[in-house]
Design an enzyme around this catalytic site. Structure first.
Site, mmCIF file in Angstrom:
data_model
loop_
_atom_site.group_PDB
_atom_site.id
_atom_site.type_symbol
_atom_site.label_atom_id
_atom_site.label_comp_id
_atom_site.label_asym_id
_atom_site.label_seq_id
_atom_site.Cartn_x
_atom_site.Cartn_y
_atom_site.Cartn_z
ATOM 1 N N ASP A 154 0.857 -1.184 0.000
ATOM 2 C CA ASP A 154 0.000 0.000 0.000
ATOM 3 C C ASP A 154 0.896 1.239 0.000
ATOM 4 O O ASP A 154 2.086 1.146 0.344
ATOM 5 C CB ASP A 154 -0.926 0.019 1.234
ATOM 6 C CG ASP A 154 -1.855 1.233 1.247
ATOM 7 O OD1 ASP A 154 -2.318 1.646 0.169
ATOM 8 O OD2 ASP A 154 -2.109 1.788 2.338
ATOM 9 N N SER A 155 0.318 2.376 -0.338
ATOM 10 C CA SER A 155 1.069 3.629 -0.259
ATOM 11 C C SER A 155 1.495 3.915 1.179
ATOM 12 O O SER A 155 2.440 4.647 1.411
ATOM 13 C CB SER A 155 0.190 4.777 -0.761
ATOM 14 O OG SER A 155 -0.982 4.859 0.027
ATOM 15 N N CYS B 150 -4.288 -1.331 -2.273
ATOM 16 C CA CYS B 150 -4.451 0.106 -2.489
ATOM 17 C C CYS B 150 -5.322 0.289 -3.727
ATOM 18 O O CYS B 150 -4.936 -0.115 -4.835
ATOM 19 C CB CYS B 150 -3.069 0.728 -2.710
ATOM 20 S SG CYS B 150 -3.106 2.486 -3.071
ATOM 21 N N GLU C 124 -2.540 8.488 8.318
ATOM 22 C CA GLU C 124 -1.074 8.370 8.424
ATOM 23 C C GLU C 124 -0.561 9.040 9.700
ATOM 24 O O GLU C 124 0.436 8.611 10.270
ATOM 25 C CB GLU C 124 -0.394 8.987 7.193
ATOM 26 C CG GLU C 124 -0.548 8.152 5.928
ATOM 27 C CD GLU C 124 0.124 6.775 5.997
ATOM 28 O OE1 GLU C 124 1.237 6.664 6.517
ATOM 29 O OE2 GLU C 124 -0.503 5.795 5.521
ATOM 30 N N CYS D 228 -11.034 3.160 -0.401
ATOM 31 C CA CYS D 228 -9.630 3.443 -0.080
ATOM 32 C C CYS D 228 -9.337 2.701 1.208
ATOM 33 O O CYS D 228 -10.111 2.802 2.182
ATOM 34 C CB CYS D 228 -9.433 4.949 0.114
ATOM 35 S SG CYS D 228 -7.810 5.374 0.796
ATOM 36 N N THR D 229 -8.245 1.957 1.228
ATOM 37 C CA THR D 229 -7.988 1.121 2.410
ATOM 38 C C THR D 229 -7.733 1.953 3.669
ATOM 39 O O THR D 229 -7.999 1.496 4.776
ATOM 40 C CB THR D 229 -6.820 0.157 2.153
ATOM 41 O OG1 THR D 229 -5.707 0.887 1.598
ATOM 42 C CG2 THR D 229 -7.221 -0.945 1.194
ATOM 43 N N HIS D 230 -7.235 3.174 3.502
ATOM 44 C CA HIS D 230 -7.017 4.030 4.679
ATOM 45 C C HIS D 230 -8.324 4.349 5.411
ATOM 46 O O HIS D 230 -8.305 4.702 6.584
ATOM 47 C CB HIS D 230 -6.374 5.353 4.256
ATOM 48 C CG HIS D 230 -4.898 5.264 4.034
ATOM 49 N ND1 HIS D 230 -4.344 4.725 2.903
ATOM 50 C CD2 HIS D 230 -3.851 5.651 4.815
ATOM 51 C CE1 HIS D 230 -3.025 4.793 2.977
ATOM 52 N NE2 HIS D 230 -2.698 5.341 4.128
HETATM 53 N N1 DGL Z 1 -4.734 3.400 0.576
HETATM 54 C C1 DGL Z 1 -4.854 3.875 -0.734
HETATM 55 C C2 DGL Z 1 -6.143 3.402 -1.415
HETATM 56 O O1 DGL Z 1 -6.656 2.368 -1.085
HETATM 57 C C3 DGL Z 1 -4.444 5.245 -1.132
HETATM 58 C C4 DGL Z 1 -4.160 6.314 -0.145
HETATM 59 C C5 DGL Z 1 -3.245 7.402 -0.719
HETATM 60 O O2 DGL Z 1 -2.049 7.150 -0.718
HETATM 61 O O3 DGL Z 1 -3.743 8.443 -1.168
HETATM 62 O O4 DGL Z 1 -6.626 4.036 -2.320
#
Ligand code: DGL
Length: 262
Positions: free
Chosen positions: A7-8, A70, A150, A182-184
């Site tokens: 992931d990012s 991600c 984050e 988005c996983t975040h």
């Molecule tokens: N976690 C990521 C996703 O699922 C992206 C978050 C990001 O780096 O902007 O889209």
């Protein structure tokens, strides 16, 4: 088997958490591109390069398969990564199909929240068209949630007022589902649940992604939750710092709590 998860940043820990609960006999390499997060506001060329480098790194370090945990990286780079690299690569898309499969009432709409890159990308538009869901799907970019996550800011007044302000743009009585694209965003399920009316179910793509990994690789499910089987990498360097490993454990514990919220 060694499974790479990329992931990012720390959002993909939600996918790792799901994997650990079902595939405890396997080893995992988790790659967080913390030097380059957030991806959701970067150019497509940058995302393509960062994602390719990360997946290549995971393969060079022994991964037999990689999950791109991600939605943003999947949206931009999955085709390219699959064409150039030879292990099975599992991508991640907003779980709109799951929302539609669960829908008992065709009039109920689905709100997909994701990063700006995912919301504006052709891949999501294609998915919605293929599901014949254009009229009942709305999209909303929530880039600030990635920074909140984050920074470890999950259920503060700042987060809640941002969510309230953004969600107020929609008549929520017309919606049946909120899809976390988005996983975040998994870190915020408790705040979202507090704000959303009860007619809206929250749907994430973690279970579907791990189920796809299981079926594509023919894996056997065994329940446990052993973080000891995971190595963590931050942008290409193994992470040994105690304070960071403790932060990851705290995040995984939060995500385990969030898993039950729907
Ligand atoms: N976690 C990521 C996703 O699922 C992206 C978050 C990001 O780096 O902007 O889209």
């Amino acid at each position: 088997m060694k499974i790479g998860i990329f992931d990012s940043g720390l959002g993909g820990l939600s996918v790792l958490n799901e994997a650990l609960s079902k595939l405890s006999e396997h080893e995992f390499l988790y790659y967080a591109d913390v030097k380059n997060v957030p991806y959701g506001q970067k150019s497509r060329d940058e995302i393509l390069k960062f994602s390719f480098d990360a997946v290549k790194f995971l393969i060079e370090n022994g991964s037999n398969a990689v999950v791109v945990a991600c939605n943003t990286a999947t949206s931009v780079a999955i085709k390219d990564i699959r064409a150039k690299l030879s292990v099975p690569i599992i991508g991640m898309e907003p779980a709109i199909k799951k929302a539609h499969d669960l829908s008992y009432n065709d009039a109920l709409k689905t709100l997909v929240i994701a990063t700006p890159v995912t919301v504006n990308g052709a891949k999501l538009k294609e998915l919605i068209i293929n599901l014949h869901a254009k009229d009942k799907t709305e999209l909303l970019a929530l880039p600030r949630l990635v920074n909140f996550a984050e920074n470890g800011e999950f259920d503060t007044e700042n987060v809640k007022s941002y969510l309230k302000e953004e969600l107020a743009k929609f008549d929520l009585s017309k919606f049946g589902f909120l899809v976390l694209g988005c996983t975040h965003f998994n870190y915020f399920k408790d705040s979202l649940r507090e704000i959303l009316p009860p007619n809206i179910s929250i749907i994430d793509g973690n279970e579907g992604t791990i189920n796809r990994l299981v079926s594509e690789l023919g894996l056997t499910i065994s329940n446990a939750n052993l973080t000891s089987n995971v190595k963590f990498f931050y942008s290409g360097a193994e992470m040994y710092e105690q304070s960071e490993l403790e932060k990851i454990s705290r995040n995984l514990a939060r995500l385990e709590k969030m898993r039950a919220i729907c």
